[in-house]
Design an enzyme around this catalytic site. Structure first.
Site, PDB file in Angstrom:
ATOM      1  N   HIS A 145       0.797  -1.232   0.000  1.00 24.32           N
ATOM      2  CA  HIS A 145       0.000   0.000   0.000  1.00 24.32           C
ATOM      3  C   HIS A 145       0.831   1.284   0.000  1.00 24.32           C
ATOM      4  CE1 HIS A 145       1.069   0.091   4.219  1.00 24.32           C
ATOM      5  NE2 HIS A 145       0.546   1.291   4.328  1.00 24.32           N
TER       6      HIS A 145
HETATM    7  N1  UDP Z   1      -3.974  -5.290   8.632  1.00 20.81           N
HETATM    8  C1  UDP Z   1      -5.268  -5.770   8.826  1.00 20.81           C
HETATM    9  N2  UDP Z   1      -5.961  -6.191   7.717  1.00 20.81           N
HETATM   10  C2  UDP Z   1      -5.451  -6.167   6.467  1.00 20.81           C
HETATM   11  C3  UDP Z   1      -4.121  -5.691   6.277  1.00 20.81           C
HETATM   12  C4  UDP Z   1      -3.418  -5.235   7.384  1.00 20.81           C
HETATM   13  O1  UDP Z   1      -5.751  -5.824   9.949  1.00 20.81           O
HETATM   14  O2  UDP Z   1      -6.156  -6.553   5.518  1.00 20.81           O
HETATM   15  C5  UDP Z   1      -3.238  -4.815   9.796  1.00 20.81           C
HETATM   16  C6  UDP Z   1      -1.886  -5.430   9.977  1.00 20.81           C
HETATM   17  O3  UDP Z   1      -1.977  -6.661  10.640  1.00 20.81           O
HETATM   18  C7  UDP Z   1      -1.146  -4.367  10.765  1.00 20.81           C
HETATM   19  C8  UDP Z   1      -1.753  -3.095  10.275  1.00 20.81           C
HETATM   20  O4  UDP Z   1      -2.961  -3.437   9.623  1.00 20.81           O
HETATM   21  O5  UDP Z   1      -1.403  -4.476  12.138  1.00 20.81           O
HETATM   22  C9  UDP Z   1      -0.805  -2.424   9.341  1.00 20.81           C
HETATM   23  O6  UDP Z   1      -1.405  -1.355   8.739  1.00 20.81           O
HETATM   24  P1  UDP Z   1      -0.859  -0.732   7.391  1.00 20.81           P
HETATM   25  O7  UDP Z   1      -0.105  -1.770   6.651  1.00 20.81           O
HETATM   26  O8  UDP Z   1      -2.039  -0.103   6.737  1.00 20.81           O
HETATM   27  O9  UDP Z   1       0.058   0.457   7.897  1.00 20.81           O
HETATM   28  P2  UDP Z   1       1.589   0.569   8.328  1.00 20.81           P
HETATM   29  O10 UDP Z   1       1.859  -0.453   9.391  1.00 20.81           O
HETATM   30  O11 UDP Z   1       2.418   0.385   7.112  1.00 20.81           O
HETATM   31  O12 UDP Z   1       1.708   1.959   8.864  1.00 20.81           O
END
Ligand code: UDP
Length: 349
Positions: free
Chosen positions: A207
């Protein structure tokens, strides 16, 4: 009077982190909490489901700010947050991670002389082309309390002259993983729903703007995953930004098992039983380790360097994984309670 914490969240990873800290705040004497949801993520499977599953109280204020460019979104958030802070008069504003909601919250609060507490302080990719890096750097320099997940984050802050109010508390995502895993094992039917066998599939997430904004880059990431799909099913819960980008750019997602984003319990179960994780997410890189599943990061650098040095993670264009060792940095699943205790005892407000 209890000390009033005003929490600002807006994006999926922030709901997950804030859920752990909110639970700890509720169980700590001398604290009360009010929440603002900026509306940055608004789909039910990117927002509501986390409030339901993780037992987060309904936010008192919902700003419904989403879409638009960075300036547009951040500006509208600033305009909406400021009068709420004036009316609520909190002792602390608490912000999480590195999104536009983090930046708007810390900027609005600091201009009103309300001290800011930043959860996940000090992370750096040293890549200023990432919008998240700008948000982190500015927020860290506006904050009074810095809750850092790792000693590397503490050192990054020190290198920028930030050493007051810095606490290495561990990673609240580990607290969240512990909370979710046992619930998920009992409650989630995602493996049978998707016809997956444990340790016979790979889970992937994509993403980041650096992977979704450029057609050549998105195509390269997708081809990398398609190559992997020759030997294992690759399950891809697709972020709305990536879905829109792939459709706009005509990037073909054949051979990948594309599903809608899933809730946190289903995600915990999918991670726990995967043979490998491929991701550009910060949170998912660490969760791979929490579930002891090897990870490949679909980026050219990572803020979570200890996952690489301890052999659980590698960069997709980098060398093979090193020998695996346990990572002590992230704590023992009590980071949220340590944060609540520090908020209750800190008199900077
Ligand atoms: N996550 C979720 N469902 C999904 C994809 C990701 O619950 O379909 C969770 C994942 O387990 C993690 C969090 O979302 O805890 C990560 O969010 P994201 O990847 O959007 O943001 P980042 O961590 O890169 O800031």
């Amino acid at each position: 009077m209890p000390r009033k914490i005003l929490t600002i969240v807006g994006a999926r990873p922030q709901f997950i982190k804030a859920a752990a800290v909110s639970r700890a705040i509720r169980e700590t004497d001398g604290l009360s909490e009010v929440m603002i949801h900026t509306g940055q993520h608004f789909d039910s499977n990117m927002s509501d489901i986390f409030f339901e599953e993780l037992d987060i109280r309904k936010p008192k204020h919902h700003l419904a700010v989403n879409g638009g460019g960075h300036g547009d979104m951040t500006g509208r958030m600033l305009m909406a947050i400021e009068p709420i802070l004036v009316a609520e008069r909190p002792d602390w504003v608490m912000v999480y991670g590195d999104t536009n909601s983090t930046l708007a919250g810390s900027l609005a609060a600091s201009k009103l002389h309300i001290p800011v507490a930043h959860v996940e302080a000090g992370l750096r990719s040293f890549n200023r082309r990432m919008p998240e890096e700008i948000n982190r750097v500015v927020t860290d320099h506006l904050s009074t309390l810095h809750f850092s997940p790792t000693s590397t984050a503490v050192a990054n802050l020190a290198a920028e002259g930030v050493s007051k109010g810095v606490h290495h508390v561990g990673d609240v995502m580990y607290d969240a993983t512990l909370f979710a895993t046992s619930k998920a094992e009992q409650g989630s039917t995602v493996l049978s729903d998707l016809k997956l066998r444990p340790k016979a599939y790979v889970i992937a997430t994509v993403h980041r703007a650096e992977n979704t904004d450029d057609p050549g880059q998105l195509r390269a990431v997708v081809q990398f995953l398609q190559e992997r799909a020759k030997s294992h099913s690759v399950v891809l819960p697709l972020h709305p930004r990536t879905r829109q980008a792939a459709s706009r750019m005509g990037v073909n997602l054949d051979r990948l098992q594309v599903i809608d984003p899933v809730g946190y319990l289903d995600m915990a179960k999918l991670l726990h039983h995967a043979v490998e994780v491929y991701t550009d997410s910060g949170g998912v890189q660490k969760e791979a380790y929490f579930h002891r599943v090897p990870c490949t990061t679909l980026r050219d650098e990572t803020e979570w360097t200890e996952t690489v040095t301890h052999g659980w993670n590698r960069l997709w264009k980098g060398p093979e994984r090193l020998t695996q060792r346990e990572i002590e940095e992230y704590g023992k699943g009590r980071a949220a309670f340590d944060i609540a205790k520090l908020l209750a005892s800190n008199s900077a407000a």
